[in-house]
Design a protein around this motif. Structure first.
Motif, PDB file in Angstrom:
ATOM      1  N   MET A  61       8.432  24.714  39.402  1.00 14.75           N
ATOM      2  CA  MET A  61       9.434  24.286  38.403  1.00 14.75           C
ATOM      3  C   MET A  61      10.786  25.205  38.662  1.00 14.75           C
ATOM      4  SD  MET A  61       9.455  24.098  34.262  1.00 14.75           S
ATOM      5  CE  MET A  61       8.058  22.879  34.245  1.00 14.75           C
ATOM      6  N   LYS A  62      11.891  24.362  39.130  1.00 17.15           N
ATOM      7  CA  LYS A  62      13.118  25.187  39.310  1.00 17.15           C
ATOM      8  C   LYS A  62      14.248  25.291  38.295  1.00 17.15           C
ATOM      9  CE  LYS A  62      12.921  23.743  44.319  1.00 17.15           C
ATOM     10  NZ  LYS A  62      13.816  22.782  45.386  1.00 17.15           N
ATOM     11  N   ILE A  63      14.764  26.365  38.389  1.00 16.86           N
ATOM     12  CA  ILE A  63      15.867  26.535  37.564  1.00 16.86           C
ATOM     13  C   ILE A  63      17.040  25.655  37.723  1.00 16.86           C
ATOM     14  CG2 ILE A  63      17.335  28.113  36.480  1.00 16.86           C
ATOM     15  CD1 ILE A  63      15.707  30.515  37.443  1.00 16.86           C
ATOM     16  N   THR A  64      17.730  24.825  36.978  1.00 17.60           N
ATOM     17  CA  THR A  64      18.712  23.814  37.138  1.00 17.60           C
ATOM     18  C   THR A  64      20.003  24.395  36.684  1.00 17.60           C
ATOM     19  OG1 THR A  64      18.069  22.730  35.366  1.00 17.60           O
ATOM     20  CG2 THR A  64      17.045  21.936  37.306  1.00 17.60           C
ATOM     21  N   LYS A  65      19.961  25.092  35.438  1.00 18.54           N
ATOM     22  CA  LYS A  65      21.167  25.382  34.658  1.00 18.54           C
ATOM     23  C   LYS A  65      21.120  26.575  33.887  1.00 18.54           C
ATOM     24  CE  LYS A  65      23.045  22.019  32.076  1.00 18.54           C
ATOM     25  NZ  LYS A  65      23.478  21.156  31.209  1.00 18.54           N
ATOM     26  N   LEU A  66      22.298  27.470  34.010  1.00 12.53           N
ATOM     27  CA  LEU A  66      22.144  28.738  33.236  1.00 12.53           C
ATOM     28  C   LEU A  66      23.509  28.853  32.544  1.00 12.53           C
ATOM     29  CD1 LEU A  66      20.729  31.005  36.087  1.00 12.53           C
ATOM     30  CD2 LEU A  66      19.655  30.779  33.991  1.00 12.53           C
ATOM     31  N   GLU A  67      23.429  29.109  31.483  1.00 12.66           N
ATOM     32  CA  GLU A  67      24.561  28.877  30.111  1.00 12.66           C
ATOM     33  C   GLU A  67      24.629  30.184  29.628  1.00 12.66           C
ATOM     34  OE1 GLU A  67      24.599  24.661  28.394  1.00 12.66           O
ATOM     35  OE2 GLU A  67      22.492  25.412  28.776  1.00 12.66           O
ATOM     36  N   THR A  68      25.985  30.755  29.426  1.00 12.19           N
ATOM     37  CA  THR A  68      26.152  31.804  28.469  1.00 12.19           C
ATOM     38  C   THR A  68      26.928  31.457  27.403  1.00 12.19           C
ATOM     39  OG1 THR A  68      28.159  32.521  29.797  1.00 12.19           O
ATOM     40  CG2 THR A  68      25.796  33.529  30.487  1.00 12.19           C
ATOM     41  N   PHE A  69      26.846  32.393  26.291  1.00 10.17           N
ATOM     42  CA  PHE A  69      27.496  32.208  25.039  1.00 10.17           C
ATOM     43  C   PHE A  69      27.758  33.675  24.769  1.00 10.17           C
ATOM     44  CE2 PHE A  69      24.435  28.700  25.641  1.00 10.17           C
ATOM     45  CZ  PHE A  69      25.104  27.718  25.267  1.00 10.17           C
ATOM     46  N   HIS A  70      29.116  34.005  24.334  1.00 14.35           N
ATOM     47  CA  HIS A  70      29.272  35.376  24.487  1.00 14.35           C
ATOM     48  C   HIS A  70      30.267  35.398  23.453  1.00 14.35           C
ATOM     49  CE1 HIS A  70      32.322  34.923  27.619  1.00 14.35           C
ATOM     50  NE2 HIS A  70      32.654  35.974  26.985  1.00 14.35           N
ATOM     51  N   ASN A  71      30.425  36.892  22.625  1.00  9.43           N
ATOM     52  CA  ASN A  71      31.652  37.477  22.260  1.00  9.43           C
ATOM     53  C   ASN A  71      31.651  38.703  23.079  1.00  9.43           C
ATOM     54  OD1 ASN A  71      29.927  39.048  20.760  1.00  9.43           O
ATOM     55  ND2 ASN A  71      30.117  37.862  18.876  1.00  9.43           N
ATOM     56  N   GLU A  72      32.672  39.674  22.549  1.00  7.95           N
ATOM     57  CA  GLU A  72      32.784  40.860  23.144  1.00  7.95           C
ATOM     58  C   GLU A  72      31.651  41.759  23.066  1.00  7.95           C
ATOM     59  OE1 GLU A  72      35.281  45.219  22.709  1.00  7.95           O
ATOM     60  OE2 GLU A  72      35.856  43.352  21.541  1.00  7.95           O
ATOM     61  N   PHE A  73      30.726  41.613  21.862  1.00  8.79           N
ATOM     62  CA  PHE A  73      29.508  42.587  21.832  1.00  8.79           C
ATOM     63  C   PHE A  73      28.168  42.052  22.283  1.00  8.79           C
ATOM     64  CE2 PHE A  73      32.813  43.317  18.629  1.00  8.79           C
ATOM     65  CZ  PHE A  73      33.064  44.494  18.932  1.00  8.79           C
ATOM     66  N   VAL A  74      27.950  40.747  22.038  1.00  5.72           N
ATOM     67  CA  VAL A  74      26.752  40.097  22.173  1.00  5.72           C
ATOM     68  C   VAL A  74      26.605  38.708  23.269  1.00  5.72           C
ATOM     69  CG1 VAL A  74      24.631  38.842  21.254  1.00  5.72           C
ATOM     70  CG2 VAL A  74      26.013  40.831  20.114  1.00  5.72           C
ATOM     71  N   GLY A  75      25.999  38.699  24.371  1.00  5.80           N
ATOM     72  CA  GLY A  75      25.933  37.566  25.038  1.00  5.80           C
ATOM     73  C   GLY A  75      24.566  36.944  25.239  1.00  5.80           C
ATOM     74  N   PHE A  76      24.283  35.805  24.837  1.00  7.09           N
ATOM     75  CA  PHE A  76      23.149  35.107  25.018  1.00  7.09           C
ATOM     76  C   PHE A  76      22.990  34.169  26.133  1.00  7.09           C
ATOM     77  CE2 PHE A  76      22.981  35.793  20.290  1.00  7.09           C
ATOM     78  CZ  PHE A  76      21.799  36.494  20.190  1.00  7.09           C
ATOM     79  N   VAL A  77      21.810  33.857  26.804  1.00  8.24           N
ATOM     80  CA  VAL A  77      21.791  33.269  28.080  1.00  8.24           C
ATOM     81  C   VAL A  77      20.565  31.888  27.645  1.00  8.24           C
ATOM     82  CG1 VAL A  77      20.819  33.105  30.428  1.00  8.24           C
ATOM     83  CG2 VAL A  77      22.184  35.234  29.600  1.00  8.24           C
ATOM     84  N   ARG A  78      20.890  30.867  28.043  1.00  8.11           N
ATOM     85  CA  ARG A  78      20.072  29.813  27.924  1.00  8.11           C
ATOM     86  C   ARG A  78      19.569  29.285  29.360  1.00  8.11           C
ATOM     87  NH1 ARG A  78      21.562  25.000  24.025  1.00  8.11           N
ATOM     88  NH2 ARG A  78      23.381  24.468  25.604  1.00  8.11           N
ATOM     89  N   ALA A  79      18.465  29.267  29.677  1.00  5.97           N
ATOM     90  CA  ALA A  79      18.006  28.570  30.956  1.00  5.97           C
ATOM     91  C   ALA A  79      17.251  27.533  30.712  1.00  5.97           C
ATOM     92  CB  ALA A  79      16.925  29.777  31.582  1.00  5.97           C
ATOM     93  N   THR A  80      17.493  26.369  31.829  1.00  6.70           N
ATOM     94  CA  THR A  80      17.196  25.425  31.856  1.00  6.70           C
ATOM     95  C   THR A  80      16.386  25.021  32.948  1.00  6.70           C
ATOM     96  OG1 THR A  80      19.065  24.350  30.412  1.00  6.70           O
ATOM     97  CG2 THR A  80      17.515  22.876  31.496  1.00  6.70           C
ATOM     98  N   ALA A  81      15.177  24.456  32.887  1.00  2.00           N
ATOM     99  CA  ALA A  81      14.498  24.063  34.353  1.00  2.00           C
ATOM    100  C   ALA A  81      14.144  22.600  34.254  1.00  2.00           C
ATOM    101  CB  ALA A  81      13.167  24.849  34.078  1.00  2.00           C
ATOM    102  N   GLU A  82      13.683  22.164  35.459  1.00  2.00           N
ATOM    103  CA  GLU A  82      13.363  20.577  35.769  1.00  2.00           C
ATOM    104  C   GLU A  82      12.501  20.076  34.782  1.00  2.00           C
ATOM    105  OE1 GLU A  82      13.108  20.215  40.617  1.00  2.00           O
ATOM    106  OE2 GLU A  82      11.579  21.684  39.616  1.00  2.00           O
ATOM    107  N   GLY A  83      12.907  19.083  34.185  1.00  2.39           N
ATOM    108  CA  GLY A  83      12.200  18.420  33.025  1.00  2.39           C
ATOM    109  C   GLY A  83      12.820  18.733  31.709  1.00  2.39           C
ATOM    110  N   GLY A  84      13.678  19.714  31.691  1.00  2.00           N
ATOM    111  CA  GLY A  84      14.469  19.841  30.552  1.00  2.00           C
ATOM    112  C   GLY A  84      14.038  21.110  29.671  1.00  2.00           C
ATOM    113  N   ALA A  85      12.798  21.812  30.256  1.00  3.11           N
ATOM    114  CA  ALA A  85      12.489  23.049  29.299  1.00  3.11           C
ATOM    115  C   ALA A  85      13.357  24.138  29.300  1.00  3.11           C
ATOM    116  CB  ALA A  85      11.153  23.666  29.989  1.00  3.11           C
ATOM    117  N   GLN A  86      13.658  24.740  28.108  1.00  5.60           N
ATOM    118  CA  GLN A  86      14.655  25.696  27.883  1.00  5.60           C
ATOM    119  C   GLN A  86      14.078  26.990  27.354  1.00  5.60           C
ATOM    120  OE1 GLN A  86      17.744  23.550  25.570  1.00  5.60           O
ATOM    121  NE2 GLN A  86      19.104  23.230  27.357  1.00  5.60           N
ATOM    122  N   GLY A  87      14.906  28.235  27.713  1.00  6.41           N
ATOM    123  CA  GLY A  87      14.534  29.299  27.103  1.00  6.41           C
ATOM    124  C   GLY A  87      15.754  30.147  26.843  1.00  6.41           C
ATOM    125  N   TRP A  88      15.749  31.111  25.805  1.00  2.06           N
ATOM    126  CA  TRP A  88      16.878  32.092  25.536  1.00  2.06           C
ATOM    127  C   TRP A  88      16.769  33.363  25.747  1.00  2.06           C
ATOM    128  CZ3 TRP A  88      21.612  30.328  23.533  1.00  2.06           C
ATOM    129  CH2 TRP A  88      21.686  28.972  23.229  1.00  2.06           C
TER     130      TRP A  88
END
Length: 367
Positions: free
Chosen positions: A1-28
Motif C-alpha cells: 500500500m503506497k503513500i499517495t498524498k502528504l498534507e500539512t496544516f500549520h501555524n507558527e507553533f504547531v504543524g499536523f500532517v495527514r498521510a493518505t495511502a492507496e484506497g483512501g486510508a488516512q492517518g494524522w
C-alpha cells in the motif's frame, strides 16, 4: 500500500500532517512544535518527496532512505519534519488494523503514572509550592518537577539566589512520599552543578535534569559520576552517534529522548533500545500537550525500559497560548496521578476541524 498524498496544516507553533495511502486510508501525525511553519516547509522539500510512493505500512527503511538522500542536512529540522511522517503513518496503520499505536509497537494500553512538570522560572518559590499542592490535592500527582538556574544561564540564576530558595521551599512543602525532580536546562558549569546537586541531595530530590550545557557530554558525565542522585538528559539530541557516545560513556543515569525532536517513534525506540542494552531507563521529554505527550504515552507502554513516569506539562494558556483547541477531546485526563493510554485505533484522538480551518495548508502528492 503506497503513500499517495502528504498534507500539512500549520501555524507558527504547531504543524499536523495527514498521510493518505492507496484506497483512501488516512492517518494524522505532527511535526515538532516551535517554528512549525519552517518545519512544514522542510517536510515538503526534504521528506515528502522521498516518501511518496513508498510503503505506508512498513516505513522503517523509508526513514533511513530520507536520512541518506538528505545526508547534507542532518540535525534538528530534518528530524522534526520526519516525525510528521512517522506519526501519521503509525496512526494510519492503527486505524486500518483497529489497534492503538502502542499495540503496533508491542505494548498494551493502560494507565501511566505522570509527574506534574512546571516550565516556569518567573514564579516565586512560594507560589510554585502553592500551585503544586493544589495540583496534588486535585489530581493526585505523586511526582513534581520544577526549574532551577536559568536556561543556558552560564551559572547565572533567573534572579539572584532563586535556586537556593526554590529547592528547599518546594521540597519541604511537598513533604515525604513524593518524587521530586528539577531541571537545569543547560545552566551550569560542572563545579556549580555539583554544588546545586548537593543541595538537591540534602533536600530529598532524586532527579537532576540537564545540569550542564547538553552538548558538553564530558561536563555532564563529571556531574553524574560525582552525585548520588540521578542525572538525566538527552531531550535536545536527535542523531544516533551522539546517543551512542552519551550512553557508551554513561554521561547520564536516565536517557530522555523527545519523540518529536528525534524524528518519530521508530527512531526514539531505537534510542530506548540502546539504553536498555546499557541498563539505563528511558523517561522521555514531553514538554507540552500537543501530540508529543500522547506519542510518549504510547512509547512508554511499549518499551522494555520505561522510567517511573510520564512528563505532563501543567502550564496553561499563559505559557502555551497555542495549546487550546488542538483536539476534539482531551487525551490527558489525570485521575489519582495517572493518565491512560486508550485502546482506540491509532492515536485515539482527532484534530479539531476548527483548528484546521484556521491553519496554513500545503500538499505533496504523486503525479
Amino acid at each position: 500500500m503506497k503513500i499517495t498524498k502528504l498534507e500539512t496544516f500549520h501555524n507558527e507553533f504547531v504543524g499536523f500532517v495527514r498521510a493518505t495511502a492507496e484506497g483512501g486510508a488516512q492517518g494524522w501525525g505532527q511535526v515538532s512544535t516551535y517554528n512549525a511553519d519552517i518545519t512544514c516547509e522542510v517536510f515538503h522539500r526534504q521528506v515528502a518527496r522521498h516518501a511518496l510512493g513508498t510503503n505506508a505500512l512498513d516505513f522503517a527503511d523509508t526513514l533511513n532512505l530520507i536520512s541518506e538522500r538528505e545526508h547534507k542536512f542532518p540535525g534538528s529540522y530534518l528530524r522534526r519534519a520526519m516525525t510528521g511522517l512517522d506519526t501519521a503513518l503509525l496512526d494510519l496503520r492503527g486505524k486500518l488494523e483497529g489497534k492503538p499505536v502502542v499495540e503496533l509497537l508491542g505494548g498494551k494500553p493502560g494507565k501511566l503514572r505522570a509527574y506534574a512538570s512546571s516550565m516556569k522560572r518567573d514564579i516565586t518559590p512560594e507560589d510554585e509550592a502553592k500551585r503544586f499542592l493544589a495540583l496534588r490535592d486535585k489530581f493526585g500527582f505523586t511526582a513534581f518537577k520544577w526549574r532551577v538556574g536559568a536556561e543556558c544561564g552560564r551559572d547565572r540564576d533567573e534572579w539572584p539566589e532563586r535556586t537556593e530558595a526554590v529547592i528547599p521551599t518546594v521540597s519541604k512543602a511537598l513533604g515525604d512520599g513524593i518524587d521530586k525532580l528539577v531541571d537545569g536546562n543547560s545552566c551550569y558549569s560542572p563545579k556549580r552543578a555539583i554544588e546545586v546537586g548537593r543541595m538537591l541531595e540534602q533536600n530529598g530530590i532524586g532527579h537532576f535534569e540537564e545540569p550542564c550545557p547538553y552538548w558538553e557530554l564530558e561536563q555532564t558525565k563529571e556531574v553524574t559520576d560525582t552525585l548520588s542522585i540521578d542525572v538525566t538528559g538527552g531531550e535536545q539530541d536527535c542523531e544516533f552517534p551522539v546517543w551512542k557516545a552519551m550512553i557508551g560513556m554513561r554521561a547520564v543515569d536516565i536517557i530522555q529522548p523527545d519523540v518529536m525532536y528525534m524524528g518519530g517513534m521508530l527512531r526514539t525506540m531505537e534510542v530506548a533500545r540502546m539504553g536498555e542494552k546499557a541498563g539505563l531507563p528511558c523517561t522521555p521529554h514531553a514538554a507540552n500537550r500537543s501530540l508529543v505527550t500522547l506519542c510518549t504515552m504510547h512509547l512508554l507502554k511499549a518499551i522494555p525500559n520505561p522510567g517511573k513516569y510520564l512528563e505532563l506539562s501543567i502550564e496553561g494558556t499563559d505559557y502555551y497560548p497555542w495549546e487550546p483547541g488542538l483536539f476534539t477531546s482531551d487525551p490527558y485526563q489525570v485521575v489519582d496521578g495517572d493518565v491512560t493510554v486508550s485502546s482506540e485505533p491509532g492515536w485515539g484522538v482527532a484534530v479539531s476541524p476548527q483548528w484546521l480551518e484556521k491553519s496554513h495548508y500545503k500538499v505533496s502528492e504523486l503525479s
